[in-house]
Write an enzyme that holds these catalytic residues in place. Structure first.
Site, mmCIF file in Angstrom:
data_model
loop_
_atom_site.group_PDB
_atom_site.id
_atom_site.type_symbol
_atom_site.label_atom_id
_atom_site.label_comp_id
_atom_site.label_asym_id
_atom_site.label_seq_id
_atom_site.Cartn_x
_atom_site.Cartn_y
_atom_site.Cartn_z
ATOM 1 N N ASP A 68 4.830 11.022 9.524
ATOM 2 C CA ASP A 68 5.913 10.345 10.260
ATOM 3 C C ASP A 68 6.782 11.236 11.136
ATOM 4 O O ASP A 68 7.634 10.731 11.852
ATOM 5 C CB ASP A 68 6.881 9.692 9.249
ATOM 6 C CG ASP A 68 6.997 8.209 9.432
ATOM 7 O OD1 ASP A 68 6.422 7.696 10.391
ATOM 8 O OD2 ASP A 68 7.683 7.588 8.612
ATOM 9 N N ASP A 78 5.921 0.666 0.059
ATOM 10 C CA ASP A 78 6.382 1.351 1.283
ATOM 11 C C ASP A 78 7.904 1.318 1.400
ATOM 12 O O ASP A 78 8.483 2.080 2.178
ATOM 13 C CB ASP A 78 5.811 0.657 2.527
ATOM 14 C CG ASP A 78 4.318 0.839 2.646
ATOM 15 O OD1 ASP A 78 3.827 1.948 2.408
ATOM 16 O OD2 ASP A 78 3.629 -0.151 2.995
HETATM 17 C C1 BGC Z 1 7.837 7.426 -0.358
HETATM 18 C C2 BGC Z 1 7.606 8.556 -1.309
HETATM 19 C C3 BGC Z 1 6.372 8.293 -2.125
HETATM 20 C C4 BGC Z 1 5.204 7.993 -1.233
HETATM 21 C C5 BGC Z 1 3.952 7.676 -1.987
HETATM 22 C C6 BGC Z 1 6.611 7.167 0.467
HETATM 23 O O1 BGC Z 1 6.787 6.013 1.233
HETATM 24 O O2 BGC Z 1 8.942 7.701 0.448
HETATM 25 O O3 BGC Z 1 8.716 8.711 -2.152
HETATM 26 O O4 BGC Z 1 6.099 9.387 -2.952
HETATM 27 O O5 BGC Z 1 5.498 6.929 -0.374
HETATM 28 O O6 BGC Z 1 4.004 6.430 -2.602
#
Ligand code: BGC
Length: 637
Positions: A184, A405
């Protein structure tokens, strides 16, 4: 002292199961096997290697398979295939490096990987994800470090350095570590520098990534894969060209230059199907380009195979060696299930044709949060065949399927995570191409990284290729020449110097964006078809699953199962808290409390549960001390 990471937060049941699964690898007193071999840096680390299966994620999946076993044994069986797939370890906070008390940090995962390793190579996928000002154009994955010089210093010394210190331990030199670098981030510099938070964070992203690449590349067994978003974000040439240049600029600034990057990963920061069945960038509908429609907005890269091929050639033109490879995160880009089109539409109207013909069932390609109707994509695979121009090193599951998400409502937390309306199913985003449609995000989602069983059920149900089904279309005979140094394209096209941040109206403003799939109710498990409505007594049972827990609060999903032989007309779940919990919020049930006693009644829309079926509702609660979970009772009429 530890900062909890959503990634490692698991339910009590999950923790016990994880401990059992991890037991063999020994969290603390593992006898590290003698180093089997240490090898030269490979071009493609996935070749000939197995990949690490994260026991924590496996335990989450197993807990859901157990939950589905009685009512949907075929789904449970599929989950038991899925649970053995490798997924990445997310280092999404400084605390995640050591891991939470009783959980697993980086060293514990590497120890477990050594235990899993056979005589061949073993790849451990880790996600480096804690930049200052993280997720600058959205809120759901905002992080712990501010976009300031101090935040950058902390990132370098208290996040990257400790990771490098662990990875550099010679005990781990026989492992191949694939490090996904900061999903990102650089794409936001390219398309969102008009957004104040991205403007501020951009320089820290560049410096932080330069630092990470330098330190990680210095370890010969670490392979750096930089996030390159996905086709629906960077596919337009006015984005892909500047993106390739931005990636090259950051790599060039490192000590090893372009060599510090082994490749790029796509489909982690939002996703696009690997290959649309019936649409290409040059399809026409009644003489008009299909990509002229609202959904594609003239983006020629309609899928990930076209985007990775396009991006690969731009990266080589921008100065990367042709030996780099592309990795696609196929953890949630499959769109199988009953909503998958079986033929192109016969409409002659572009938008109608595209909507009915595309595999991607989202309302908009920017619908990035928990999109309803999505499925698992291809299983992790090394050097997948069939896409020679994409120079694919692998399909991996970077985002662990079933991890949210972002939360669908605001959830207080101490991880820095915000509430992004893109995760709210009741929200109609403004912006080009949305036309009043809702986000399509699944309801009742926990914080990003939290385990989200309803989403996982859907991903497995809608997997494409189907889990346990026939082997997907065999790849063309020609193996992908990922390791053959091919010359750069004859005429390297200089990337269009679009001013960074200029987002033309045809581009999605931001972070990727799903198609509300009215045909697929989000999380309703399939009622068992064999149930016969014979006369009998209505009966039920209920179970509570903690989806996400932080310092003094948690979110739980309660599943009410019809264990009788007739459909329920009403149901009631009751319990008494044995600890000191208090419910803050609930959904899909009418909840009342009296002291520590809790009573939850069905709503008017979820009273009927078919025999063998179930329904879910949720709650958010606060607690102090230990969160001792209650025993639930259920009664039905
Ligand atoms: C989150 C993380 C998480 C990752 C995997 C991301 O969207 O911000 O905290 O570890 O997803 O699930």
């Amino acid at each position: 002292m530890q900062t909890y990471s959503g990634r490692f937060r698991i339910s009590t049941a999950g923790a016990i199961a994880a401990a059992a699964l991890v037991g063999a690898s020994g969290l603390a007193a593992l006898a590290i096997p003698a180093q089997v071999f240490a090898e030269a840096h490979q071009t493609n680390p996935y070749v000939g290697a197995t990949q690490y299966v994260n026991p924590l994620w496996k335990a989450e999946v197993e807990s859901e398979a157990v939950a589905q076993q009685a009512t949907n044994p075929s789904l449970a069986a599929k989950m038991r295939i899925v649970e053995n797939q490798p997924t990445a370890v997310w280092l999404d906070s400084m605390g995640a490096i050591a891991g939470p008390a009783g959980g697993m940090g980086l060293a514990a995962h590497l120890n477990a990987a050594l235990s899993q390793k056979g005589s061949g190579p073993e790849v451990v996928n880790i996600i480096v994800y804690d930049l200052p000002g993280r997720d600058c154009n959205a809120l759901a994955s905002n992080g712990e470090l501010p976009a300031t010089a101090a935040g950058l210093a902390t990132y370098e010394t208290s996040y990257i350095d400790p990771i490098v210190a662990i990875l550099g331990n010679s005990a781990y030199s026989s492992l191949r570590i694939a490090a996904v670098i900061e999903p990102d981030s650089l794409p936001n510099i390219v398309t969102n520098s008009g957004v104040p938070a991205c403007q501020t964070a951009g320089p820290f992203y560049e410096s932080g990534i330069e630092y990470a690449l330098n330190k990680l590349h210095a370890l010969g067994n670490v392979y750096n894969f930089v996030d390159a978003a996905h086709s629906g974000w960077l596919g337009w040439s006015s984005n892909s060209g500047p993106a390739a240049n931005e990636f090259a600029k950051v790599a060039r600034a490192t000590t090893a230059g372009m060599a510090s990057v082994d490749g790029f990963i796509t489909d982690t920061a939002n996703t696009t199907p690997l290959q649309e069945q019936f649409i290409t960038g040059s399809s026409t509908v009644n003489g008009q380009q299909a990509i002229s429609g609202t959904f594609y907005q003239y983006n020629p890269d309609v899928d990930e195979q076209s985007y990775t091929a396009d991006m690969y050639s731009r990266l080589v033109s921008a100065g990367f060696p042709s030996s780099i490879g592309m990795v696609v995160d196929t953890s949630r880009n499959g769109w199988g299930g009953s909503a998958r089109p079986t033929a192109p539409s016969t409409s002659t109207v572009v938008d109608t044709w595209v909507t009915a013909t595309k595999d991607d069932r989202r309302p908009h390609r920017g619908a990035w949060c928990n999109p309803s109707g999505a499925g698992l994509g291809n299983l992790p695979t090394a050097t997948p065949g069939g896409y020679p121009n994409s120079h694919l090193f692998a399909f991996i599951w970077a985002k662990p399927p079933g991890e949210s998400d972002g939360s669908s409502v605001a959830i207080p937390n101490n991880q820095g995570k915000g509430f992004d309306r893109m995760c709210d199913p009741t929200y109609a985003p403004p912006g080009a191409g949305w036309n009043g449609q809702l986000t399509g995000a699944l309801p009742n989602a926990p914080l990003s990284g939290g385990w989200f069983p309803a989403q996982f059920d859907q991903l497995v149900t809608n997997a494409n290729p189907a889990i346990g089904g026939p082997t997907p279309t065999p790849p063309p005979a020609t193996p992908t020449p990922v390791r053959t140094p091919t010359p750069p394209p004859a005429t390297p096209t200089p990337a269009t110097p679009t001013p960074v941040g200029t987002v033309t109206p045809t581009q999605p403003p931001v972070t990727p964006t799903p198609v509300r799939t009215p045909t697929q109710p989000p999380a309703t498990p399939t009622p068992r078809p064999t149930a016969t409505p014979s006369p009998g007594t209505a009966k039920c049972s209920a179970s509570l699953h903690v989806d996400n827990q932080w310092g003094n609060g948690f979110v739980a999903t309660i599943t009410v199962f019809n264990t009788g032989t007739v459909a329920t007309k009403t149901w009631k779940v009751t319990w008494t808290w044995s600890g000191n919990q208090s419910i803050v919020n609930s959904w899909n049930a009418a909840v009342t409390t009296a002291g520590t006693a809790v009573t939850a009644l069905n709503m008017s829309y979820n009273n009927v549960i078919a025999p063998g079926g179930n329904t879910t509702w949720g709650l958010q609660a606060g607690f102090t001390g230990t969160n001792t979970l209650p025993t639930l009772s259920c009664s039905a009429t």
